[in-house]
Design a protein around this motif. Structure first.
Motif, PDB file in Angstrom:
ATOM      1  N   ALA A 157      14.840  -3.609   0.589  1.00  0.00           N
ATOM      2  CA  ALA A 157      15.474  -3.224  -0.670  1.00  0.00           C
ATOM      3  C   ALA A 157      15.078  -1.808  -1.071  1.00  0.00           C
ATOM      4  O   ALA A 157      14.153  -1.211  -0.502  1.00  0.00           O
ATOM      5  CB  ALA A 157      15.079  -4.211  -1.772  1.00  0.00           C
ATOM      6  N   ASP A 158      15.769  -1.284  -2.071  1.00  0.00           N
ATOM      7  CA  ASP A 158      15.429   0.045  -2.572  1.00  0.00           C
ATOM      8  C   ASP A 158      14.165   0.012  -3.418  1.00  0.00           C
ATOM      9  O   ASP A 158      13.427   1.000  -3.490  1.00  0.00           O
ATOM     10  CB  ASP A 158      16.590   0.616  -3.401  1.00  0.00           C
ATOM     11  N   SER A 159      13.916  -1.118  -4.051  1.00  0.00           N
ATOM     12  CA  SER A 159      12.722  -1.231  -4.896  1.00  0.00           C
ATOM     13  C   SER A 159      12.305  -2.686  -5.017  1.00  0.00           C
ATOM     14  O   SER A 159      13.117  -3.601  -4.859  1.00  0.00           O
ATOM     15  CB  SER A 159      12.978  -0.653  -6.287  1.00  0.00           C
ATOM     16  N   ILE A 160      11.011  -2.891  -5.264  1.00  0.00           N
ATOM     17  CA  ILE A 160      10.427  -4.223  -5.437  1.00  0.00           C
ATOM     18  C   ILE A 160       9.450  -4.150  -6.598  1.00  0.00           C
ATOM     19  O   ILE A 160       8.675  -3.182  -6.721  1.00  0.00           O
ATOM     20  CB  ILE A 160       9.677  -4.674  -4.170  1.00  0.00           C
ATOM     21  N   ASN A 188       0.840  -1.188   0.000  1.00  0.00           N
ATOM     22  CA  ASN A 188       0.000   0.000   0.000  1.00  0.00           C
ATOM     23  C   ASN A 188       0.881   1.246   0.000  1.00  0.00           C
ATOM     24  O   ASN A 188       1.602   1.511   0.973  1.00  0.00           O
ATOM     25  CB  ASN A 188      -0.907   0.004   1.233  1.00  0.00           C
ATOM     26  N   CYS A 189       0.815   2.010  -1.083  1.00  0.00           N
ATOM     27  CA  CYS A 189       1.677   3.175  -1.260  1.00  0.00           C
ATOM     28  C   CYS A 189       1.010   4.424  -0.684  1.00  0.00           C
ATOM     29  O   CYS A 189      -0.084   4.804  -1.105  1.00  0.00           O
ATOM     30  CB  CYS A 189       1.984   3.381  -2.736  1.00  0.00           C
ATOM     31  N   ASP A 249       8.741   1.351  -3.689  1.00  0.00           N
ATOM     32  CA  ASP A 249       9.736   1.523  -2.641  1.00  0.00           C
ATOM     33  C   ASP A 249       9.128   0.973  -1.353  1.00  0.00           C
ATOM     34  O   ASP A 249       8.147   1.535  -0.847  1.00  0.00           O
ATOM     35  CB  ASP A 249      10.069   3.009  -2.482  1.00  0.00           C
ATOM     36  N   PRO A 250       9.665  -0.130  -0.799  1.00  0.00           N
ATOM     37  CA  PRO A 250       9.032  -0.741   0.384  1.00  0.00           C
ATOM     38  C   PRO A 250       9.093   0.127   1.639  1.00  0.00           C
ATOM     39  O   PRO A 250       8.458  -0.210   2.635  1.00  0.00           O
ATOM     40  CB  PRO A 250       9.820  -2.044   0.569  1.00  0.00           C
ATOM     41  N   MET A 253       0.786  -4.624   4.492  1.00  0.00           N
ATOM     42  CA  MET A 253      -0.107  -4.481   5.640  1.00  0.00           C
ATOM     43  C   MET A 253      -0.614  -5.841   6.105  1.00  0.00           C
ATOM     44  O   MET A 253      -1.061  -6.629   5.255  1.00  0.00           O
ATOM     45  CB  MET A 253      -1.324  -3.621   5.263  1.00  0.00           C
ATOM     46  N   PRO A 254      -0.594  -6.151   7.409  1.00  0.00           N
ATOM     47  CA  PRO A 254      -0.185  -5.273   8.511  1.00  0.00           C
ATOM     48  C   PRO A 254       1.256  -5.470   8.966  1.00  0.00           C
ATOM     49  O   PRO A 254       1.684  -4.870   9.930  1.00  0.00           O
ATOM     50  CB  PRO A 254      -1.147  -5.695   9.616  1.00  0.00           C
ATOM     51  N   THR A 255       2.027  -6.317   8.271  1.00  0.00           N
ATOM     52  CA  THR A 255       3.312  -6.731   8.827  1.00  0.00           C
ATOM     53  C   THR A 255       4.327  -5.606   8.966  1.00  0.00           C
ATOM     54  O   THR A 255       5.208  -5.666   9.819  1.00  0.00           O
ATOM     55  CB  THR A 255       3.908  -7.889   7.988  1.00  0.00           C
ATOM     56  N   GLN A 256       4.213  -4.540   8.148  1.00  0.00           N
ATOM     57  CA  GLN A 256       5.171  -3.451   8.234  1.00  0.00           C
ATOM     58  C   GLN A 256       4.673  -2.263   9.056  1.00  0.00           C
ATOM     59  O   GLN A 256       5.311  -1.209   9.059  1.00  0.00           O
ATOM     60  CB  GLN A 256       5.577  -2.992   6.825  1.00  0.00           C
TER      61      GLN A 256
END
Length: 514
Positions: free
Chosen positions: A342-345, A301-302, A362-363, A369-372
């Motif tokens: 990482a810088d990107s996924i 989710n950005c 960009d992570p 969600m919800p792990t981060q």
């Protein structure tokens, strides 16, 4: 987690077999605030809203001084219907067919911080499929296990390499956990009639949260008749009773509750249902929640997107509120083998309720969600040999701890030579699954043992103990890829006493009870 197959994780299990009811809830009345509420033009002068679009569900996050009453009026003027509201966190769930519904509410900045659609498809069942099925325990393997069970072990415990990997078998000789502690399984539903779950099941702390409104009627928390066995499998790993039947859970003396959040005929977990799950757990005195899924329809989710930003805000408010009420949240890192630091996924699976549109994210800005979410314990998966499972996502500074999730390429010897995790499935049976979905409940079980031993510990203190007691594991030289080949573990980094694969280490149940 959930979302399996193709490196994904619905319910965060890799091999898993898985009409929204738009019921209206009573909206509490709140005293009017003297603070300015933005654009509150009289309804008699406002243009009639367009209601020709698809019916979608939305979350509307209120400003600090806005009231639910004022928000309800604004929602109705924009062509919406309030489903429910959470005054404690300032989140309202609504439905609307106005294509400009969110845009019109966002313009009222005195009322709303953010507003977003929780899905991209209309409110209706969405059929999905997942790669693989649960491997049912054969009668021959069950008999072989029972023949090898030692005195004091459950009949199928010899097949539970995962318990031995975190020393849960040794912990059981000291303490099985307290019935004063409940772990809420926010998932696809739990079969409380299973003989290994019935002794520890807490019906009074269980519900069906699909649609955003908690239904506590008898059996509402059970899986759909044609639904997934995922939640029942997770529940068994946490708290299957030591009663001479089947398996043992990590914390076989604690209670387990089922909070169903997946929609009928699908494996989709939408924001309104998950918010309901966290709020229900908070109000029902649950001490730990297990979250083996990601919130649909976005793998990430950005916060740069108006809709996704609102989903992050609503979920963040709900998890923080539950944490303040004493709930520790455990979540699976995912089955995409992504480096979350990482810088990107490349996200080529979102949105998963309509047509995915590949995007590079960009992570640090686009969150799983919800792990981060802050305060949530993020769990990666390991196999019988102790390597990171080939499918498990990872990330230095993102993963907190690791636990057995199973790996078909890391196979134990006797008695069954199956590298997956054995646990309960609906109908009284047992089956094998692998995924970070299976790793999370091992951590939730250890957290429940810690809470049993330290009843006054806060969620942050429990998390600190999980990390501090974990068995340190260095980056390996080799790791399995998705074909079963051993390759150089070049993606594992270490720093600050952590590694990207294992975080602070593999959780230890024995230390939790000492």
């Amino acid at each position: 987690m959930a979302h399996l197959g193709s490196g994904r994780r619905r319910r965060l299990a890799v091999p898993v077999g898985l009409a929204l009811t738009a019921s209206l809830a009573f909206l509490p009345s709140v005293a009017a605030s003297a603070a300015p509420l933005g654009n509150t033009a009289d309804a008699t002068t406002a243009a009639k809203p367009d209601t020709t679009g698809p019916k979608l569900s939305y979350v509307a996050n209120l400003n600090t001084y806005a009231t639910v009453t004022a928000a309800q009026k604004a929602i109705e003027r924009a062509g919406g219907t309030v489903v429910t509201s959470y005054e404690q966190i300032g989140v309202v769930v609504a439905h609307s067919q106005n294509p400009d519904f969110a845009k019109q509410l966002r313009a009222q900045r005195g009322l709303f911080v953010s507003v977003g659609a929780t899905r991209t498809a209309p409110l209706s069942p969405v059929q999905t499929t997942e790669e693989g099925t649960t491997q049912t325990l054969s009668e021959a393997d069950a008999a072989k296990s029972a023949a090898e069970a030692a005195t004091g072990e459950e009949p199928l415990e010899p097949n539970q390499w995962d318990l031995r990997a975190i020393k849960a078998d040794q912990a059981h000789k000291i303490n099985d956990g307290s019935q004063d502690v409940t772990v809420g399984v926010i998932d696809t539903g739990v079969d409380d009639t299973h003989p290994d779950l019935a002794p520890n099941f807490s019906a009074s702390q269980s519900a069906n949260c699909v649609g955003g409104v908690a239904d506590t009627s008898e059996g509402a928390w059970r899986p759909y008749a044609d639904g997934s066995d995922h939640g029942t499998h997770v529940a068994g790993t946490i708290a299957a009773a030591r009663n001479g039947v089947g398996i043992s859970g990590v914390a076989p003396g604690v209670k387990v509750a089922g909070i169903k959040v997946s929609e009928p005929g699908t494996s989709l977990f939408y924001t309104e249902a998950v918010v309901c799950g966290f709020m229900f757990a908070a109000e029902k005195g649950i001490e730990v929640t297990n979250n083996s899924y990601y919130v649909d329809p976005w793998l990430y989710n950005c916060k740069s997107d108006d809709d996704q930003k609102a989903l992050v805000e609503a979920l963040s408010r709900a998890t923080k509120y539950a944490e303040r009420k004493g709930v520790l949240h455990v979540a699976s890192a995912g089955n995409s083998n992504h480096d979350l630091a990482a810088d990107s996924i490349l996200d080529d699976s979102s949105p998963n309720d309509t047509t995915p549109v590949p995007r590079t994210i960009d992570p640090k800005v686009c969150l799983d969600m919800p792990t981060q979410l802050p305060g949530v314990v993020t769990v990666s998966a390991t196999g019988d040999k102790g390597f990171k499972s080939y499918y498990s996502s990872y990330g230095l500074g993102v993963v907190d701890v690791a636990a057995p999730g199973g790996d078909k390429y890391q196979v134990p010897g006797t008695p069954d030579a199956n590298g997956r995790v054995l646990s309960t499935v609906p109908g009284g049976g047992y089956g094998y699954k692998q995924g970070t979905s299976m790793a999370g409940p091992h951590v939730a079980g250890v957290a429940a043992l810690l809470k049993s031993a330290h009843p006054y510990a806060t969620p942050s203190q429990l998390q600190a103990m999980l990390k501090g007691q974990a068995t340190k594991v260095a980056c390996p030289e080799k790791v399995y890829d998705n074909t079963g080949a051993l390759i150089d573990a070049t993606t594992c980094n270490s720093k600050w006493g952590q590694t990207g694969y294992y975080g602070y280490g593999v959780v230890d149940a024995l230390k939790a009870v000492n």
